[in-house]
Design a protein around this motif. Structure first.
Motif, mmCIF file in Angstrom:
data_model
loop_
_atom_site.group_PDB
_atom_site.id
_atom_site.type_symbol
_atom_site.label_atom_id
_atom_site.label_comp_id
_atom_site.label_asym_id
_atom_site.label_seq_id
_atom_site.Cartn_x
_atom_site.Cartn_y
_atom_site.Cartn_z
ATOM 1 N N LEU A 206 0.878 -1.262 0.067
ATOM 2 C CA LEU A 206 -0.122 0.079 0.020
ATOM 3 C C LEU A 206 1.160 1.126 -0.084
ATOM 4 O O LEU A 206 1.953 1.234 0.411
ATOM 5 N N SER A 207 0.513 2.371 -0.737
ATOM 6 C CA SER A 207 1.216 3.599 -0.865
ATOM 7 C C SER A 207 0.349 4.689 -0.923
ATOM 8 O O SER A 207 -0.682 4.565 -1.308
ATOM 9 N N GLY A 208 0.811 5.790 0.006
ATOM 10 C CA GLY A 208 -0.101 6.933 -0.039
ATOM 11 C C GLY A 208 0.906 7.941 -0.701
ATOM 12 O O GLY A 208 1.953 8.148 -0.367
ATOM 13 N N SER A 209 0.228 9.313 -1.251
ATOM 14 C CA SER A 209 0.855 10.297 -1.973
ATOM 15 C C SER A 209 0.375 11.419 -1.690
ATOM 16 O O SER A 209 -0.788 11.563 -1.334
ATOM 17 N N GLY A 210 1.109 12.454 -2.150
ATOM 18 C CA GLY A 210 0.554 13.935 -2.125
ATOM 19 C C GLY A 210 -0.442 14.149 -3.245
ATOM 20 O O GLY A 210 -1.045 15.388 -3.274
ATOM 21 N N ASP A 211 -0.712 13.020 -4.297
ATOM 22 C CA ASP A 211 -1.786 13.370 -5.168
ATOM 23 C C ASP A 211 -3.121 13.064 -4.501
ATOM 24 O O ASP A 211 -4.170 13.024 -5.223
ATOM 25 N N GLY A 212 -3.100 12.696 -3.197
ATOM 26 C CA GLY A 212 -4.457 12.419 -2.891
ATOM 27 C C GLY A 212 -5.151 11.145 -2.902
ATOM 28 O O GLY A 212 -6.255 10.817 -2.915
#
Length: 425
Positions: A206-212
């Motif tokens: 799982l990855s989270g980003s500044g692109d929402g």
């Protein structure tokens, strides 16, 4: 940086220069480690003042930048702005094992599953390995990126090191030979700020980003399985010139049984919860959303699968949510809440200051400059100025200029006629 975690029955919180550990089951004295009173770097070390290519080293302010808990819950490591790497043993009681020094300021830590080493990712894009078995041994360079690293994790079998950087890339490298890259997970449009391998699903990432967005990957092949947009339904779409208005994923947490995923976005007063299904077509299934009275500072799960939320409020700095009857409910009467709240209260001013601090991710967004629009605007202004200057010229000078242009044109026509005549003869 404010962060929380659990280490066995200990609840851990970092704020400013302090690490605070509170036992949730017993009325034991809280363990507090203050980096301002920690061991100082010897001035005669070979790397002193040479960490930035020979330039004078900038003095740190002792603020904790990251911490990690080992898989067994027996070890904890932290790193601070003064470039310390401090290793603790927390069972049966807290003890500082060693203090070492990293080359550059770090952004993320992770223990190997075997707990033989702790990997450190730094702002220059490098990953160093520090031995746990030999707690005073210097770190060894493992791999490097061309951009700042923001997150690091390892697969449960210690086969792969997974790193994420500011340039939207997620790299899966072999642990034993990091120069051998297994795959890239590509698809985010902004920096990757969070990584997690969910419990019980070692093949997924799982990855989270500044692109929402939060994305689910098959990490060994780099194949994207699913993408979840974390923006609120009523949010207006953001333009490329205002990417900072997208929600930035700052934490992804997983329950010990691997069934629940909690996602926290920076400066958003909600925590989004997903169910994780192995056989379903949609692996990540939104199940609920916790609406909070204040923006959470961080979230984590404990061994019982309860969700702990650190709040930016002095009245209720900690909230515990329990999953019962297919929904998450606030456990306001939990004795653990009272015990942890009382232990954190003396440090509340520090937590309050962290809650009002500037965004950790604001400076990571890339700014797009529309140079063509600026050029066309200046060109139009220049043409208008030339036109106005032409209109201000006296009538006689305008007539003279017109006659001069006509005479020049006549001479050009005469020359062309002579040339045609010569060529015909």
């Amino acid at each position: 940086m404010v962060a929380v975690g659990t280490c066995g029955e200990w609840f851990i919180s970092t704020c400013d220069t302090k690490l605070i550990a509170v036992h949730t089951k017993q009325a034991r004295e809280a363990f507090v480690f203050d980096c301002t009173t920690a061991e100082k770097k010897p001035k005669n070390t070979g790397s002193d003042n040479k960490s930035d290519g020979g330039a004078t080293e900038e003095a740190g302010n002792d603020k904790i930048l990251a911490f990690a808990v080992s898989p067994s819950g027996n070890l904890v490591a932290l790193t601070d702005d003064t470039k310390r790497l401090v290793l603790f043993r927390c069972q049966p009681s807290w003890q500082c094992i060693s203090t070492r020094w990293v080359v550059r300021r770090c952004t993320s830590l992770v223990f190997s599953q075997a707990e033989e080493e702790v990997l450190v990712a730094d702002k220059s894009g490098d990953v160093y390995s520090f031995s746990v078995v030999e707690p005073y041994k210097e770190g060894e360079l493992k791999l490097g990126h061309l951009s700042m690293l923001l997150a690091i994790t390892m697969t449960p079998n210690d086969k792969y090191i997974i790193t994420a950087d500011r340039d939207e890339k997620i790299r899966v490298s072999h642990h034993k030979s990091p120069y051998n890259i297994q795959s890239f997970c590509l698809g985010h449009r902004e920096f990757v700020s969070a990584l997690l391998i969910p419990s019980g699903h070692p093949q997924w990432l799982l990855s989270g980003s500044g692109d929402g967005t939060m994305k689910l990957w098959e990490c060994e092949s780099g194949r994207k399985l699913q993408s979840c947009d974390l923006r609120e339904p009523g949010d207006a779409p953001t333009s490329e010139s205002e990417p900072h208005k997208k929600p930035t994923v700052c934490r992804i947490a997983c329950s010990p049984d691997g069934r629940h995923i909690a996602v926290q976005c920076e400066r958003v007063p909600t925590v989004q919860l997903f169910g994780l299904r192995k056989e379903a077509e949609e692996r990540l299934v939104p199940c609920s959303k916790l609406t909070l009275p204040h923006c959470p500072l961080d979230v984590t799960f404990d061994l019982q699968g309860r969700l702990w939320v650190l709040m930016g409020s002095g009245d209720t700095p900690v909230q515990i949510y329990t999953y019962t009857q297919d929904c998450w409910e606030l456990d306001a009467e939990s004795p653990e809440t009272t015990r942890v709240t009382e232990a954190l209260r003396p440090h509340w001013e520090t937590l309050k200051g962290a809650a009002g601090a500037e965004s950790r991710f604001q400076h990571l967004y890339k700014v797009n400059f529309d140079n063509m629009a600026s050029y066309m605007q200046k060109k139009q202004q220049r043409l208008e100025q030339q036109k106005q200057q032409g209109n201000k010229r006296p009538a006689g000078s305008r007539a003279k200029a017109a006659n001069g242009a006509a005479s020049k044109k006549a001479k050009q026509d005469e020359a062309e006629a002579e040339a045609d005549a010569q060529s015909s003869t």
